[in-house]
Design a protein around this motif. Structure first.
Motif: not given
Length: 902
Positions: A215-217, A238-245
């Motif tokens: 997962i990209s962080r 904003i979160k990406n599609t992996d739910g990461v802020y």
């Protein structure tokens, strides 16, 4: 180079930036260019990205000239605002914006909304200067901007396109939204100036492996949009599609109590507890499922100043031009003002629905828009029957055209009208209303609508009509007239007969009032009668009825508690004539009155008889010299006159020191030696002559003078005792009678003590005689006061024993030294076996209680012998001596050594 020359990647970048701001302002943002307009039908081509289908039909305006054509080169819609705007209006914004460096604002006249007429749009340059506005339009323009346009240009100055931010009227662009759009324009202008390479806004990880390690962080590279996002009051992330802020502004850091370093690169489960995190994730899923902005939460919280506030969170999916999901945008905003307004609206709606008054709301043209349930209950009309109609459908026809013209003139000029109006119900019934109509103004001080509140007063009017028939008033004084007065007498007789009470009718006639009318005129006479009526009304007790019979004649109906009470009422009536009456010419005159009194039931059994007899008594009062009163019966007249004289003279006697004391010796029946004196009050009036205590003492008890008179007697007796002692005269004790009302006075014992202290008489030489009646009101308190007197060394005697209360239970508790047998038992003690038995019993009872016995009213040798043979120790009466002045008592005073007193 123009938009068509941009690469797909660059177009995608611009679209992402515009999508974000469109979401934040909840409106539509488009790029237009009329320089490229060759065919308006090509305005929506494959390059244009539309989030929520923009209707192509709005892009075409039949008959439009090339000057009014624009090409929509890019569009992002968040609210369907584009559906409202016509093509020529966008062209107008574009043309104006190219000539204004700071952009232009577009607004619509309020009465043009929902109209399809051309030319309804008005455009002004920004920033707005005062001189640019017409009078009174400043606030209107600032508050009503629904569109904003600003031109973008290449570094060479060549026009590139115009960015338009649009809202669907009556929705408006507020100051914050305008700042956002301006920042977006500055950001896009910077891109054109620098011709920079694409800056990634949202880091997509669609191609990344599904495992957690992949997962990209990493947040997107910093860019200048952070500047204006941080300037927002709202919390933005904003979160990406992996739910990461991957992005947030400073408001998020402040609200969450975390730095950006602690937030970015983490998921909800890594930042919050599981329950909260799952709720946030569900909100993301809901926004993605809806395909657009959705409110996911509304809650009460505290702001940075720890003040209670309401927050609303909505989320929107971030979607590429190709329709691919790249993340979720979240915004939390403060809706405290909206919530307060909502509560106020709910409260107003509740009041509106439940008030008992009918409420009608109309638009500014007077057509009904809303009514409440009370309106339906009163008029019979439902809302759907009157909505859109003029309230004149309720008209009863009772009012002419001029009435309504005055009503509307007042309403439009003053903003409010109040009064009574007659309207018609649905069933045809005509009824009166108490009506209030108010105009409600908008921010431009223009009438927005009217609110009418009315009350059905038909029931009150019917009740009032009935009362008007019963209550007949004198038109001049507003007092009951003769008819009403006779009715009140009749009612009073009815209740007096049932309750066994007495009534009095007082007939009042102003003396020589005809002279006032003849000399000063009837107007002045009427004014004096009104003033007299007001004065008389002011002295009446509750329940009394005052009437004007006609002319200068008044009458009064009152309950008769006693003769004294009735005389007091008559005196109050006379008191209103003491002050002069003022005339219009500053002249003052004095009046007198003659009064006649008739009593129920002795002087009449019906209203007519009582009033006639009172009238007759009034005429006799006039014959006796006027300024007087007379009872219908001569005996009562004489009695009341003497009573009035006694009351007046009694006050003068106390002030002028017309009272005196005489002393009657008390004798030991065995040795015939003097054992004391009883002080007896006498009153010799210059007009009334000698007045017996039997007459004036009861009057003094009723009018309150008994306390002053009784205290004078004690002081005078003590002073006489001191004189005797200083002369070397032995008298043992001086007895003073004390009325029960004196003993009930809280200060009585203290007053006696002060007299002894001021006169210097030793307490052992004072004897106080009380009657059995002192035990009637508060026997416990009476016993306490008597004990205080005995503790001072004063001798106490029970006077007139056997004639009053005679409670043996209290007798044994009383701290008395002597019992005094009343003269009524002594008078026939030799001839009457019953009196003899009573006397013997009193003597025996007194001895059993260790009390000395003294008999009063002894007038014969036989009476004295009987008492001595039956062990009575002392006696007083005419047989031994009449009451005498101090100078006449030397034969009863024995010489003793000279006593030096303080």
């Amino acid at each position: 180079m123009n938009w068509h020359d941009f690469s797909e990647q660059r177009k995608h970048q611009w679209l992402q930036d515009i999508d974000l701001v469109a979401t934040l302002i909840q409106g539509d943002i488009i790029l237009v260019n009329n320089d490229l307009a060759v065919n308006v039908n090509k305005s929506l081509h494959s390059d244009v990205k539309v989030n929520h289908q923009i209707k192509a039909s709005n892009s075409v305006n039949a008959g439009m000239t090339s000057a009014g054509c624009v090409e929509i080169v890019l569009a992002s819609s968040s609210s369907h605002a584009f559906d409202y705007w016509q093509h020529n209006e966008l062209a107008q914004l574009d043309n104006k914006a190219q000539a204004a460096s700071d952009g232009v604002g577009g607004y619509f006249e309020s009465d043009a909304i929902d109209s399809n007429k051309n030319g309804r749009l008005r455009v002004r340059c920004l920033p707005l200067e005062r001189e640019d506005l017409e009078d009174g339009q400043e606030n209107k323009f600032k508050l009503n901007i629904s569109g904003f346009a600003k031109a973008l240009a290449w570094p060479s100055g060549v026009h590139f396109a115009t960015l338009c931010a649009l809202k669907n009227p009556p929705l408006l662009l507020n100051d914050t939204m305008l700042k956002l759009v301006n920042l977006l324009c500055d950001h896009l202008q910077l891109k054109l100036n620098q011709e920079s390479t694409r800056v990634q806004f949202i880091s997509s990880s669609l191609d990344a492996p599904n495992d957690a390690d992949a997962i990209s962080r990493v947040a997107p590279q910093a860019m200048d949009l952070q500047v204006f996002i941080d300037s927002l009051e709202e919390h933005v992330w904003i979160k990406n599609t992996d739910g990461v802020y991957v992005f947030c502004n400073r408001r998020v850091e402040q609200a969450w109590g975390r730095s950006k370093h602690d937030i970015l690169g983490r998921t909800d489960l890594e930042l919050f507890d599981e329950k909260i995190a799952n709720r946030f994730v569900e909100g993301d899923k809901l926004a993605i499922a809806q395909g657009g902005p959705v409110i996911v939460a509304e809650c009460q919280d505290r702001d940075l100043q720890s003040q209670s506030t309401w927050l609303e969170t909505f989320k929107s999916p971030a979607i590429t031009a190709e329709g691919l999901l790249v993340g979720v945008i979240g915004i939390t905003r403060n809706i405290a003002k909206h919530k307060a307004a909502e509560e106020q609206l709910n409260l107003a709606a509740t009041v509106f629905s439940n008030t008992v008054e009918g409420v009608v709301i109309t638009d500014r043209k007077g057509f009904i828009t809303e009514v409440n349930s009370a309106f339906t209950k009163i008029t019979g009309y439902e809302l759907d029957e009157v909505k859109g109609k003029n309230p004149n459908l309720l008209s009863s026809g009772h009012h002419d055209k001029s009435f309504y013209q005055k009503l509307w003139n007042t309403l439009l000029i003053q903003g409010r009208w109040q009064g009574e109006i007659w309207n018609r119900r649905k069933n045809g019934e005509v009824y009166p209303q108490e009506l209030i109509i108010s105009a409600v103004y908008d921010d431009t001080n223009t009438i927005a609508y009217f609110v009418a509140v009315f009350t059905d007063v038909s029931v009150q009017r019917k009740t009032q009509a009935k009362l008007d028939k019963l209550i007949l008033l004198d038109p001049l004084t507003q007092l009951p007239n003769r008819t009403q007065f006779m009715s009140r007498i009749e009612n009073a007789i009815y209740y007096a007969k049932q309750e066994g009470t007495q009534l009095a009718v007082v007939f009042i006639d102003v003396d020589f009032f005809k002279h006032i009318n003849d000399s000063l005129g009837h107007v002045v006479g009427d004014n004096i009668l009104v003033e007299l009526a007001n004065r008389l009304s002011g002295i009446l007790h509750p329940g009394a009825v005052l009437s004007r019979l006609g002319g200068d004649e008044f009458s009064l109906l009152t309950n008769m508690l006693s003769t004294e009470n009735l005389i007091a009422i008559v005196n109050r009536v006379y008191s209103v004539f003491e002050a002069p009456f003022n005339c219009n010419n500053n002249q003052s005159i004095r009046l007198t009155a003659s009064m006649g009194l008739a009593l129920y039931p002795s002087d009449g059994l019906d209203n007519d008889c009582l009033l006639r007899h009172a009238d007759a008594a009034m005429h006799r009062a006039k014959q006796n010299g006027r300024n007087n009163y007379a009872f219908y019966t001569e005996a009562m007249t004489q009695e009341s006159v003497r009573l009035l004289q006694l009351q007046s003279s009694l006050h003068e006697a106390l002030e002028m020191k017309r009272f005196s004391l005489v002393y009657q010796p008390k004798v030991d029946l065995n040795t015939l030696e003097t054992v004391g004196f009883e002080a007896l009050i006498r009153w010799n009036d210059p007009n009334l002559g000698n007045v017996s205590p039997v007459v004036f003492i009861p009057i003094a008890e009723k009018n309150g003078l008994i306390n002053d008179i009784g205290l004078w007697v004690i002081r005078e007796a003590c002073e006489q005792g001191v004189r005797w002692l200083k002369q070397g005269k032995s008298f043992h004790r001086i007895a003073v009678n004390v009325a029960s009302l004196q003993l009930q006075r809280n200060s009585f014992v203290d007053d006696v003590q002060q007299v002894l202290r001021e006169t210097g008489l030793p307490a052992k030489h004072l004897e106080i005689e009380v009657t059995e009646s002192c035990m009637l009101q508060n026997p416990t308190e009476a016993i306490i006061e008597l004990k205080r007197l005995r503790e001072m060394g004063i001798t106490l005697a029970m006077d007139d024993f056997g004639t009053g209360y005679s409670s043996l239970s209290y007798l044994k508790k009383l701290p008395i030294n002597k019992l005094k047998i009343d003269r009524s038992f002594i008078k026939s003690i030799v001839e009457d076996a019953n009196n003899a038995a009573i006397a013997k019993a009193v003597i025996a009872l007194g001895h059993a209680l260790n009390l000395h016995i003294i008999a009063e009213g002894v007038e014969t040798q036989e009476q004295a012998d009987f008492l001595r043979l039956n062990a009575c120790e002392q006696a007083q009466g005419y047989y031994f001596s009449r009451p005498k002045l101090p100078c006449e008592l030397d034969g009863f005073l024995s010489n003793s050594p000279y006593v030096k007193l303080p």
